[in-house]
Design an enzyme around this catalytic site. Sequence first.
Site, PDB file in Angstrom:
ATOM      1  N   ARG A 141     -10.905  -1.060   9.995  1.00  0.00           N
ATOM      2  CA  ARG A 141     -10.326   0.212  10.449  1.00  0.00           C
ATOM      3  C   ARG A 141     -10.798   0.511  11.863  1.00  0.00           C
ATOM      4  NH1 ARG A 141     -10.461   3.873   4.958  1.00  0.00           N
ATOM      5  NH2 ARG A 141     -12.050   2.411   4.287  1.00  0.00           N
ATOM      6  N   VAL A 142     -10.028   1.359  12.534  1.00  0.00           N
ATOM      7  CA  VAL A 142     -10.240   1.499  13.977  1.00  0.00           C
ATOM      8  C   VAL A 142     -11.598   2.118  14.302  1.00  0.00           C
ATOM      9  CG1 VAL A 142      -9.016   3.724  14.225  1.00  0.00           C
ATOM     10  CG2 VAL A 142      -9.095   2.127  16.126  1.00  0.00           C
ATOM     11  N   TYR A 172       0.833  -1.213   0.000  1.00  0.00           N
ATOM     12  CA  TYR A 172       0.000   0.000   0.000  1.00  0.00           C
ATOM     13  C   TYR A 172       0.865   1.261   0.000  1.00  0.00           C
ATOM     14  CZ  TYR A 172      -3.755   3.194   1.474  1.00  0.00           C
ATOM     15  OH  TYR A 172      -4.653   4.228   1.570  1.00  0.00           O
TER      16      TYR A 172
HETATM   17  P1  NAD Z   1     -12.606   1.910   0.059  1.00  0.00           P
HETATM   18  O1  NAD Z   1     -11.930   0.599   0.132  1.00  0.00           O
HETATM   19  O2  NAD Z   1     -13.916   2.087   0.725  1.00  0.00           O
HETATM   20  O3  NAD Z   1     -12.778   2.357  -1.455  1.00  0.00           O
HETATM   21  C1  NAD Z   1     -11.895   2.013  -2.483  1.00  0.00           C
HETATM   22  C2  NAD Z   1     -12.708   1.701  -3.727  1.00  0.00           C
HETATM   23  O4  NAD Z   1     -11.815   1.356  -4.795  1.00  0.00           O
HETATM   24  C3  NAD Z   1     -13.644   0.504  -3.538  1.00  0.00           C
HETATM   25  O5  NAD Z   1     -14.921   0.819  -4.023  1.00  0.00           O
HETATM   26  C4  NAD Z   1     -12.970  -0.593  -4.348  1.00  0.00           C
HETATM   27  O6  NAD Z   1     -13.893  -1.557  -4.825  1.00  0.00           O
HETATM   28  C5  NAD Z   1     -12.303   0.198  -5.450  1.00  0.00           C
HETATM   29  N1  NAD Z   1     -11.157  -0.486  -6.070  1.00  0.00           N
HETATM   30  C6  NAD Z   1     -10.130  -1.101  -5.437  1.00  0.00           C
HETATM   31  N2  NAD Z   1      -9.272  -1.613  -6.343  1.00  0.00           N
HETATM   32  C7  NAD Z   1      -9.764  -1.296  -7.572  1.00  0.00           C
HETATM   33  C8  NAD Z   1      -9.335  -1.545  -8.898  1.00  0.00           C
HETATM   34  N3  NAD Z   1      -8.221  -2.249  -9.156  1.00  0.00           N
HETATM   35  N4  NAD Z   1     -10.083  -1.080  -9.925  1.00  0.00           N
HETATM   36  C9  NAD Z   1     -11.226  -0.395  -9.687  1.00  0.00           C
HETATM   37  N5  NAD Z   1     -11.698  -0.138  -8.442  1.00  0.00           N
HETATM   38  C10 NAD Z   1     -10.964  -0.578  -7.397  1.00  0.00           C
HETATM   39  O7  NAD Z   1     -11.566   2.982   0.602  1.00  0.00           O
HETATM   40  P2  NAD Z   1     -11.760   4.538   0.883  1.00  0.00           P
HETATM   41  O8  NAD Z   1     -11.574   4.763   2.315  1.00  0.00           O
HETATM   42  O9  NAD Z   1     -12.988   5.037   0.218  1.00  0.00           O
HETATM   43  O10 NAD Z   1     -10.469   5.119   0.144  1.00  0.00           O
HETATM   44  C11 NAD Z   1     -10.560   5.768  -1.114  1.00  0.00           C
HETATM   45  C12 NAD Z   1      -9.183   6.243  -1.523  1.00  0.00           C
HETATM   46  O11 NAD Z   1      -8.682   7.155  -0.559  1.00  0.00           O
HETATM   47  C13 NAD Z   1      -8.160   5.113  -1.642  1.00  0.00           C
HETATM   48  O12 NAD Z   1      -7.328   5.367  -2.746  1.00  0.00           O
HETATM   49  C14 NAD Z   1      -7.384   5.220  -0.357  1.00  0.00           C
HETATM   50  O13 NAD Z   1      -6.078   4.745  -0.515  1.00  0.00           O
HETATM   51  C15 NAD Z   1      -7.419   6.719  -0.097  1.00  0.00           C
HETATM   52  N6  NAD Z   1      -7.246   7.001   1.332  1.00  0.00           N
HETATM   53  C16 NAD Z   1      -8.254   6.785   2.215  1.00  0.00           C
HETATM   54  C17 NAD Z   1      -8.054   7.032   3.579  1.00  0.00           C
HETATM   55  C18 NAD Z   1      -9.137   6.818   4.585  1.00  0.00           C
HETATM   56  O14 NAD Z   1      -8.876   7.020   5.779  1.00  0.00           O
HETATM   57  N7  NAD Z   1     -10.346   6.484   4.222  1.00  0.00           N
HETATM   58  C19 NAD Z   1      -6.809   7.481   4.018  1.00  0.00           C
HETATM   59  C20 NAD Z   1      -5.792   7.675   3.086  1.00  0.00           C
HETATM   60  C21 NAD Z   1      -6.039   7.439   1.741  1.00  0.00           C
HETATM   61  N1  UDP Z   2      -6.458  -0.331  15.742  1.00  0.00           N
HETATM   62  C1  UDP Z   2      -6.850  -0.833  16.981  1.00  0.00           C
HETATM   63  N2  UDP Z   2      -7.917  -1.669  17.020  1.00  0.00           N
HETATM   64  C2  UDP Z   2      -8.622  -2.017  15.921  1.00  0.00           C
HETATM   65  C3  UDP Z   2      -8.233  -1.493  14.663  1.00  0.00           C
HETATM   66  C4  UDP Z   2      -7.133  -0.660  14.614  1.00  0.00           C
HETATM   67  O1  UDP Z   2      -6.246  -0.533  18.010  1.00  0.00           O
HETATM   68  O2  UDP Z   2      -9.599  -2.782  16.057  1.00  0.00           O
HETATM   69  C5  UDP Z   2      -5.317   0.610  15.687  1.00  0.00           C
HETATM   70  C6  UDP Z   2      -4.248   0.267  14.670  1.00  0.00           C
HETATM   71  O3  UDP Z   2      -3.296  -0.624  15.217  1.00  0.00           O
HETATM   72  C7  UDP Z   2      -3.673   1.635  14.374  1.00  0.00           C
HETATM   73  C8  UDP Z   2      -4.859   2.589  14.523  1.00  0.00           C
HETATM   74  O4  UDP Z   2      -5.818   1.879  15.296  1.00  0.00           O
HETATM   75  O5  UDP Z   2      -2.694   1.973  15.324  1.00  0.00           O
HETATM   76  C9  UDP Z   2      -5.470   3.000  13.200  1.00  0.00           C
HETATM   77  O6  UDP Z   2      -5.727   1.828  12.448  1.00  0.00           O
HETATM   78  P1  UDP Z   2      -6.505   1.851  11.065  1.00  0.00           P
HETATM   79  O7  UDP Z   2      -6.435   0.473  10.510  1.00  0.00           O
HETATM   80  O8  UDP Z   2      -7.825   2.468  11.214  1.00  0.00           O
HETATM   81  O9  UDP Z   2      -5.667   2.873  10.157  1.00  0.00           O
HETATM   82  P2  UDP Z   2      -4.113   3.027   9.809  1.00  0.00           P
HETATM   83  O10 UDP Z   2      -3.296   2.081  10.632  1.00  0.00           O
HETATM   84  O11 UDP Z   2      -4.034   2.719   8.372  1.00  0.00           O
HETATM   85  O12 UDP Z   2      -3.819   4.434  10.158  1.00  0.00           O
END
Ligand code: NAD
Ligand code: UDP
Length: 311
Positions: free
Chosen positions: A185-186, A144
């Site tokens: 996710r947390v 990732y």
């Molecule tokens: P999510 O998993 O809910 O959404 C991702 C979407 O992309 C899904 O609908 C999935 O089916 C689609 N997808 C995955 N691989 C694909 C592929 N090869 N072709 C077409 N579609 C594909 O995640 P999200 O939280 O909505 O995240 C959206 C974007 O934002 C991602 O790029 C993620 O890396 C970025 N992002 C999100 C967060 C967050 O906290 N939510 C943080 C940092 C970055």
């Molecule tokens: N985490 C936790 N319990 C859970 C899920 C996640 O303590 O059930 C922690 C995880 O280890 C991390 C933080 O929460 O330190 C955020 O995790 P998340 O997967 O939401 O996002 P990311 O690690 O990608 O920031």
Amino acid sequence: MTTYLVTGGAGFVGSHLIDRLLEEGHSVLCVDNMVTGSRTNIAHHLSNPKFEIMRHDVTFPLYVEVDAIFNLACPASPVSYQKDPVQTIKTSVLGAINILGLAKRLKCPVVQASTSEVYGSPERHPQDESYWGNVNPIGPRACYDEGKRVAETLFFDYRRQHNVDAKVVRIFNTYGPRMAVDDGRVVSNFIVQALKGEDITIYGDGTQTRSFCYVSDLVDGLVRTMETGRDFSGPVNIGNPAELSVHGLAKQVIELTRSHSLLKTMPLPVDDPIKRKPDISIAREHLNWSPEVELKDGLIATIDYFRSLGM
Ligand code: NAD
Ligand code: UDP
Ligand code: UDP
């Protein structure tokens, strides 16, 4: 009116972005392979003539005609992106190449959803965009983090070499309604556990920090980035600088849900970053953006959402 392509539009963030773009009267083509997305996230738009959905994997070429592109396709939670790590890195790298090739042919702007994970486990705090990061290139998160780092490289090379109006947003932990119940996710884990009265799973000692941004604030940041002129490339951090420990989050969720859940300690995942907090000076200055939703209000809205699913 503009026709937008939103890749990953059936996901958590993408579906909220689509809501906003359609509300503003634009047309939207949602491209998604549904690996973590869901039709229910966009079901309310299926009868809208300005909305179209196409099942497609961005690792394959995509020939469509649009005016602007948001590239969000990529599983985002550690649990989902580690299920098929090779496909995850292909999605970031081959996906970026295809989407940039598309933007180059269409001469249209393209915004990349990058991530605070490019900073890895940061040795600078808070993180500003000039920080190069501290990422393990061979660990379980690398598919990732490193995938997103290569995608950023491609965005800047297409800008320099092919004059593509390519922009990069570094998204910090975002939460809100439509997070998948089981994506690990947390915020979603803690709320679901609290509502079900199950133990709240704290990984490690819970002192690690994150900075949580509500999804409407993120969507606003993405839209503002798209609206900048071609001179603005980013990378720009979009996140809420209000930093909180995982333990502190658990306490708030328990309080807001009035849950009787107990805390249960579990091992800290490998390479889990110890702290994370955005410096948002660039977003303030260039996008006139700062987050508006307080954690408590955002959590209440998210709790209401999970309750509406029958949790
Ligand atoms: P999510 O998993 O809910 O959404 C991702 C979407 O992309 C899904 O609908 C999935 O089916 C689609 N997808 C995955 N691989 C694909 C592929 N090869 N072709 C077409 N579609 C594909 O995640 P999200 O939280 O909505 O995240 C959206 C974007 O934002 C991602 O790029 C993620 O890396 C970025 N992002 C999100 C967060 C967050 O906290 N939510 C943080 C940092 C970055
Ligand atoms: N985490 C936790 N319990 C859970 C899920 C996640 O303590 O059930 C922690 C995880 O280890 C991390 C933080 O929460 O330190 C955020 O995790 P998340 O997967 O939401 O996002 P990311 O690690 O990608 O920031
Ligand atoms: N591409 C695409 N849609 C387009 C234009 C290009 O999917 O409308 C893909 C194409 O398959 C190519 C990639 O984007 O592999 C990169 O395109 P670029 O023009 O930069 O490279 P080239 O075609 O010269 O290899």
